[in-house]
Scaffold this motif. Sequence first.
Motif, mmCIF file in Angstrom:
data_model
loop_
_atom_site.group_PDB
_atom_site.id
_atom_site.type_symbol
_atom_site.label_atom_id
_atom_site.label_comp_id
_atom_site.label_asym_id
_atom_site.label_seq_id
_atom_site.Cartn_x
_atom_site.Cartn_y
_atom_site.Cartn_z
ATOM 1 N N GLN A 301 7.115 -0.284 -0.077
ATOM 2 C CA GLN A 301 7.219 0.896 -0.947
ATOM 3 C C GLN A 301 7.248 2.170 -0.106
ATOM 4 O O GLN A 301 8.034 3.084 -0.363
ATOM 5 N N MET A 302 6.401 2.208 0.909
ATOM 6 C CA MET A 302 6.368 3.373 1.804
ATOM 7 C C MET A 302 7.688 3.499 2.574
ATOM 8 O O MET A 302 8.223 4.603 2.737
ATOM 9 N N GLY A 303 8.205 2.367 3.040
ATOM 10 C CA GLY A 303 9.472 2.399 3.769
ATOM 11 C C GLY A 303 10.589 3.001 2.936
ATOM 12 O O GLY A 303 11.376 3.838 3.409
ATOM 13 N N LYS A 304 10.659 2.604 1.661
ATOM 14 C CA LYS A 304 11.707 3.116 0.766
ATOM 15 C C LYS A 304 11.475 4.572 0.387
ATOM 16 O O LYS A 304 12.381 5.407 0.472
ATOM 17 N N ASN A 305 10.251 4.876 -0.049
ATOM 18 C CA ASN A 305 9.994 6.169 -0.688
ATOM 19 C C ASN A 305 9.598 7.282 0.273
ATOM 20 O O ASN A 305 9.698 8.456 -0.081
ATOM 21 N N VAL A 306 9.126 6.917 1.451
ATOM 22 C CA VAL A 306 8.730 7.940 2.429
ATOM 23 C C VAL A 306 9.761 8.065 3.543
ATOM 24 O O VAL A 306 10.197 9.162 3.877
ATOM 25 N N PHE A 307 10.174 6.923 4.108
ATOM 26 C CA PHE A 307 11.105 6.960 5.239
ATOM 27 C C PHE A 307 12.569 6.810 4.835
ATOM 28 O O PHE A 307 13.461 6.979 5.665
ATOM 29 N N GLY A 308 12.820 6.465 3.563
ATOM 30 C CA GLY A 308 14.200 6.335 3.110
ATOM 31 C C GLY A 308 14.916 5.119 3.653
ATOM 32 O O GLY A 308 16.144 5.138 3.831
ATOM 33 N N LEU A 309 14.188 4.043 3.915
ATOM 34 C CA LEU A 309 14.779 2.830 4.473
ATOM 35 C C LEU A 309 15.372 1.967 3.362
ATOM 36 O O LEU A 309 14.907 1.975 2.226
ATOM 37 N N GLU A 310 16.405 1.201 3.711
ATOM 38 C CA GLU A 310 17.017 0.263 2.769
ATOM 39 C C GLU A 310 16.171 -1.004 2.683
ATOM 40 O O GLU A 310 15.529 -1.414 3.641
ATOM 41 N N MET A 311 16.201 -1.654 1.525
ATOM 42 C CA MET A 311 15.457 -2.890 1.330
ATOM 43 C C MET A 311 15.997 -3.982 2.262
ATOM 44 O O MET A 311 17.209 -4.107 2.440
ATOM 45 N N SER A 312 15.090 -4.741 2.853
ATOM 46 C CA SER A 312 15.462 -5.867 3.706
ATOM 47 C C SER A 312 14.254 -6.766 3.847
ATOM 48 O O SER A 312 13.134 -6.395 3.484
ATOM 49 N N ASP A 313 14.471 -7.966 4.396
ATOM 50 C CA ASP A 313 13.359 -8.903 4.559
ATOM 51 C C ASP A 313 12.305 -8.385 5.522
ATOM 52 O O ASP A 313 11.135 -8.761 5.425
#
Length: 382
Positions: A301-313
């Motif tokens: 959740q932090m990766g997506k919402n804070v760092f703007g990362l794409e979903m991945s395994d």
Amino acid sequence: MKFSYVNPTQIHFGQGQIAAIATSIPQDQKVLVIYGGGSIKTNGVYDQVVTALANHSWIEFSGVEPNPTVETLDKAVAIVKAENVDYILAVGGGSVIDGSKYVAAAAKYDGNGWDILIGQHTVTEAVPLGAILTLPATGSESNSGAVITQKSTQTKLPFMAAAVQPKFAVLDPDSMKTLPERQLINGLVDAWVHTCEQYLTMPTGAMVQDGYAETLLRNLLTLGAQYDNRNNNEWRSNLMWTANQALNGLIGTGVPHDWATHMIGHELTALYHVDHARSLSIIQPSLLRNQIEAKRAKLEQMGKNVFGLEMSDDLAERTIVEIETFYHSLNSPTELTEHGDDKATAIDAIIKQLEAHGMVALGEHQAITLEVSREILEDAVK
């Protein structure tokens, strides 16, 4: 999501607000002004305090260290008792404010003040306290917690008591103008980890707390990226308010907390005199990797919402790398080097202190045992 929340600290925010203490402290109250090493006398803050207290009876106590020690603070406790002080004004960063909270509580207790830290005395009353913040980092200016060190035993312990919550706090960004770079960076890192300790746990569906925590984290990322603008009032104001909001109780209401990074980090500070914030950046990445399965959902959740990362395994793993990159961009370490060359002895010393202080089941799941702490340290100590 079941909680009772109030924050009774009145905030005076903005340039020139130190003048507000003239009316925030009743004029019939005798005031003890507590501060640190004297930087407030070179940055103009002390002169503003003197002007604001022109109609008050007041005395002062200086010399509160970074990571304040009970040995120093007990001298201030003696002054409060001997001089019949009615009100304490803390002028400084988190260390001065934390130390002043201890003084406020211990002055109302006839026994050994250290009893407060080891749970032998429950604080129910304290001398009223106000704060003028000069270093944004800890949020201590509007919460009820403090961390105090006993130098003789290299013990650093926290306490919380509603009675020591500051009645008011002045947050004037101008007071940051002369801060050394290292302290500004420490403020960014400290606020970052405070937010993470209340956010990087497990999903709870608390949309307000999660959303606000993510906003604070994005603020800190932006402030880190704009570090070259640190002499600008907008940059200073945003750091000061973000650090306050990170630990004023709001984002932690109704959600699980971690704090294991802090508890292990405290031992690095007590044993090796590592700056508090730097102890956190040293421990946190190793702790997150160790606890990645328990924290995977929130890391993603932090990766997506804070760092703007794409979903991945491997999104959780990539998020930890981004956190490390943030620390490295600020030249804040992610490995302990202050211990010298003997890694095994250093880890044994830290584990011994954790055990002595009862820190044997840390984290939101109480799953970080001494054995797990040793694994984390194996990764963090180089």
